[in-house]
Design a protein around this motif. Structure first.
Motif, PDB file in Angstrom:
ATOM      1  N   GLY A  54      25.683  37.123  52.675  1.00  0.00           N
ATOM      2  CA  GLY A  54      26.978  36.771  52.100  1.00  0.00           C
ATOM      3  C   GLY A  54      27.019  35.540  51.222  1.00  0.00           C
ATOM      4  O   GLY A  54      28.111  35.078  50.867  1.00  0.00           O
ATOM      5  N   MET A  55      25.881  34.983  50.821  1.00  0.00           N
ATOM      6  CA  MET A  55      25.919  33.814  49.943  1.00  0.00           C
ATOM      7  C   MET A  55      26.562  34.212  48.616  1.00  0.00           C
ATOM      8  O   MET A  55      26.277  35.269  48.066  1.00  0.00           O
ATOM      9  N   THR A  56      27.426  33.333  48.110  1.00  0.00           N
ATOM     10  CA  THR A  56      28.193  33.656  46.913  1.00  0.00           C
ATOM     11  C   THR A  56      27.862  32.725  45.753  1.00  0.00           C
ATOM     12  O   THR A  56      27.417  31.591  45.960  1.00  0.00           O
ATOM     13  N   TYR A  57      28.099  33.224  44.551  1.00  0.00           N
ATOM     14  CA  TYR A  57      27.841  32.482  43.320  1.00  0.00           C
ATOM     15  C   TYR A  57      29.006  32.714  42.364  1.00  0.00           C
ATOM     16  O   TYR A  57      29.591  33.804  42.336  1.00  0.00           O
ATOM     17  N   TYR A  58      29.300  31.673  41.565  1.00  0.00           N
ATOM     18  CA  TYR A  58      30.411  31.757  40.631  1.00  0.00           C
ATOM     19  C   TYR A  58      30.037  31.121  39.305  1.00  0.00           C
ATOM     20  O   TYR A  58      29.270  30.159  39.253  1.00  0.00           O
ATOM     21  N   ASP A  59      30.641  31.652  38.263  1.00  0.00           N
ATOM     22  CA  ASP A  59      30.593  30.926  36.999  1.00  0.00           C
ATOM     23  C   ASP A  59      31.344  29.621  37.209  1.00  0.00           C
ATOM     24  O   ASP A  59      32.399  29.590  37.849  1.00  0.00           O
ATOM     25  N   ASP A  60      30.801  28.531  36.688  1.00  0.00           N
ATOM     26  CA  ASP A  60      31.371  27.212  36.943  1.00  0.00           C
ATOM     27  C   ASP A  60      32.839  27.108  36.539  1.00  0.00           C
ATOM     28  O   ASP A  60      33.621  26.402  37.166  1.00  0.00           O
ATOM     29  N   SER A  61      33.224  27.805  35.497  1.00  0.00           N
ATOM     30  CA  SER A  61      34.597  27.707  34.996  1.00  0.00           C
ATOM     31  C   SER A  61      35.600  28.402  35.907  1.00  0.00           C
ATOM     32  O   SER A  61      36.808  28.190  35.770  1.00  0.00           O
ATOM     33  N   LEU A  62      35.098  29.217  36.832  1.00  0.00           N
ATOM     34  CA  LEU A  62      35.983  30.010  37.672  1.00  0.00           C
ATOM     35  C   LEU A  62      36.003  29.532  39.121  1.00  0.00           C
ATOM     36  O   LEU A  62      36.846  29.975  39.909  1.00  0.00           O
ATOM     37  N   ARG A  63      35.070  28.662  39.431  1.00  0.00           N
ATOM     38  CA  ARG A  63      34.962  28.189  40.824  1.00  0.00           C
ATOM     39  C   ARG A  63      36.276  27.563  41.263  1.00  0.00           C
ATOM     40  O   ARG A  63      36.875  26.770  40.545  1.00  0.00           O
ATOM     41  N   GLY A  64      36.718  27.947  42.453  1.00  0.00           N
ATOM     42  CA  GLY A  64      37.963  27.418  42.979  1.00  0.00           C
ATOM     43  C   GLY A  64      39.161  28.313  42.725  1.00  0.00           C
ATOM     44  O   GLY A  64      40.160  28.235  43.432  1.00  0.00           O
ATOM     45  N   ARG A  65      39.059  29.173  41.724  1.00  0.00           N
ATOM     46  CA  ARG A  65      40.167  30.095  41.439  1.00  0.00           C
ATOM     47  C   ARG A  65      39.814  31.529  41.793  1.00  0.00           C
ATOM     48  O   ARG A  65      40.698  32.325  42.089  1.00  0.00           O
ATOM     49  N   PHE A  66      38.556  31.865  41.741  1.00  0.00           N
ATOM     50  CA  PHE A  66      38.108  33.218  42.050  1.00  0.00           C
ATOM     51  C   PHE A  66      37.344  33.197  43.374  1.00  0.00           C
ATOM     52  O   PHE A  66      36.620  32.248  43.663  1.00  0.00           O
ATOM     53  N   THR A  67      37.472  34.284  44.126  1.00  0.00           N
ATOM     54  CA  THR A  67      36.739  34.416  45.378  1.00  0.00           C
ATOM     55  C   THR A  67      36.159  35.820  45.475  1.00  0.00           C
ATOM     56  O   THR A  67      36.899  36.802  45.359  1.00  0.00           O
ATOM     57  N   ILE A  68      34.857  35.891  45.689  1.00  0.00           N
ATOM     58  CA  ILE A  68      34.216  37.176  45.917  1.00  0.00           C
ATOM     59  C   ILE A  68      33.961  37.327  47.411  1.00  0.00           C
ATOM     60  O   ILE A  68      33.579  36.369  48.091  1.00  0.00           O
ATOM     61  N   SER A  69      34.210  38.524  47.923  1.00  0.00           N
ATOM     62  CA  SER A  69      34.010  38.771  49.350  1.00  0.00           C
ATOM     63  C   SER A  69      33.622  40.228  49.539  1.00  0.00           C
ATOM     64  O   SER A  69      33.677  41.025  48.600  1.00  0.00           O
ATOM     65  N   GLN A  70      33.235  40.574  50.767  1.00  0.00           N
ATOM     66  CA  GLN A  70      32.830  41.946  51.019  1.00  0.00           C
ATOM     67  C   GLN A  70      33.314  42.410  52.379  1.00  0.00           C
ATOM     68  O   GLN A  70      33.508  41.604  53.289  1.00  0.00           O
ATOM     69  N   LEU A  79      37.114  41.009  44.456  1.00  0.00           N
ATOM     70  CA  LEU A  79      37.197  39.816  43.616  1.00  0.00           C
ATOM     71  C   LEU A  79      38.661  39.392  43.563  1.00  0.00           C
ATOM     72  O   LEU A  79      39.484  40.055  42.933  1.00  0.00           O
ATOM     73  N   GLN A  80      38.977  38.313  44.259  1.00  0.00           N
ATOM     74  CA  GLN A  80      40.326  37.753  44.232  1.00  0.00           C
ATOM     75  C   GLN A  80      40.396  36.751  43.093  1.00  0.00           C
ATOM     76  O   GLN A  80      39.597  35.820  43.033  1.00  0.00           O
ATOM     77  N   MET A  81      41.341  36.971  42.189  1.00  0.00           N
ATOM     78  CA  MET A  81      41.454  36.122  41.008  1.00  0.00           C
ATOM     79  C   MET A  81      42.820  35.465  41.007  1.00  0.00           C
ATOM     80  O   MET A  81      43.841  36.153  40.940  1.00  0.00           O
ATOM     81  N   ASN A  82      42.850  34.147  41.059  1.00  0.00           N
ATOM     82  CA  ASN A  82      44.102  33.388  41.081  1.00  0.00           C
ATOM     83  C   ASN A  82      44.219  32.540  39.819  1.00  0.00           C
ATOM     84  O   ASN A  82      43.244  32.301  39.111  1.00  0.00           O
ATOM     85  N   SER A  83      45.441  32.086  39.566  1.00  0.00           N
ATOM     86  CA  SER A  83      45.710  31.189  38.430  1.00  0.00           C
ATOM     87  C   SER A  83      45.093  31.734  37.149  1.00  0.00           C
ATOM     88  O   SER A  83      44.350  31.030  36.448  1.00  0.00           O
ATOM     89  N   ARG A  84      45.417  32.972  36.841  1.00  0.00           N
ATOM     90  CA  ARG A  84      44.776  33.643  35.717  1.00  0.00           C
ATOM     91  C   ARG A  84      45.118  32.996  34.384  1.00  0.00           C
ATOM     92  O   ARG A  84      46.198  32.443  34.190  1.00  0.00           O
ATOM     93  N   LYS A  85      44.159  33.116  33.463  1.00  0.00           N
ATOM     94  CA  LYS A  85      44.306  32.578  32.112  1.00  0.00           C
ATOM     95  C   LYS A  85      44.183  33.724  31.101  1.00  0.00           C
ATOM     96  O   LYS A  85      43.389  34.648  31.309  1.00  0.00           O
ATOM     97  N   PRO A  86      44.896  33.647  29.986  1.00  0.00           N
ATOM     98  CA  PRO A  86      44.833  34.717  28.982  1.00  0.00           C
ATOM     99  C   PRO A  86      43.423  35.001  28.482  1.00  0.00           C
ATOM    100  O   PRO A  86      43.089  36.162  28.189  1.00  0.00           O
TER     101      PRO A  86
END
Length: 123
Positions: A54-70, A79-86
């Protein structure tokens, strides 16, 4: 043969949230990731997860707003995506890799891809 089916895409206002799902038929492999492709641009990594451990990795620009889980019982990765940007509008793809090693950020690492689910973030 592995099939990956994404769902959950749609339209959301900037600042809103969306959750994507990727259901795998059969083995999900070693590593599963989400990529995004905006119109006219290359496919770029979003987040990834090791199926075992279950180790996870993120693009640096998305860390803290996106969460990957299984959910192993459902053979599904989310893929939970919060605080979305255009600028995060695009087609979101799920990809499964069966070979060890290599950077998770590279599309060449992956052996199977889903058909994608479209996401539009309105300003």
């Amino acid at each position: 043969q592995v099939q990956l089916v994404e769902s959950g895409g749609g339209s959301v206002q900037a600042g809103g949230s969306l959750r994507l799902s990727c259901v795998a038929s059969g083995d999900r492999g070693i590593f599963l990731a989400w990529f995004r492709q905006a119109p006219g641009k290359e496919r770029e990594r979003v987040a990834g997860i090791y199926i075992h451990g279950g180790m996870t990795y993120y693009d640096d620009s998305l860390r803290g707003r996106f969460t990957i889980s299984q959910d192993n019982a459902k053979n599904t990765v989310y893929l939970q995506m919060n605080s979305r940007k255009p600028e995060e509008t695009g087609m979101y793809y799920c990809a499964a890799g069966f070979r060890p090693g290599g950077s998770w950020t590279r599309v060449e690492r992956y052996d199977y891809w889903g058909q994608g689910t479209p996401v539009t973030v309105a300003s």
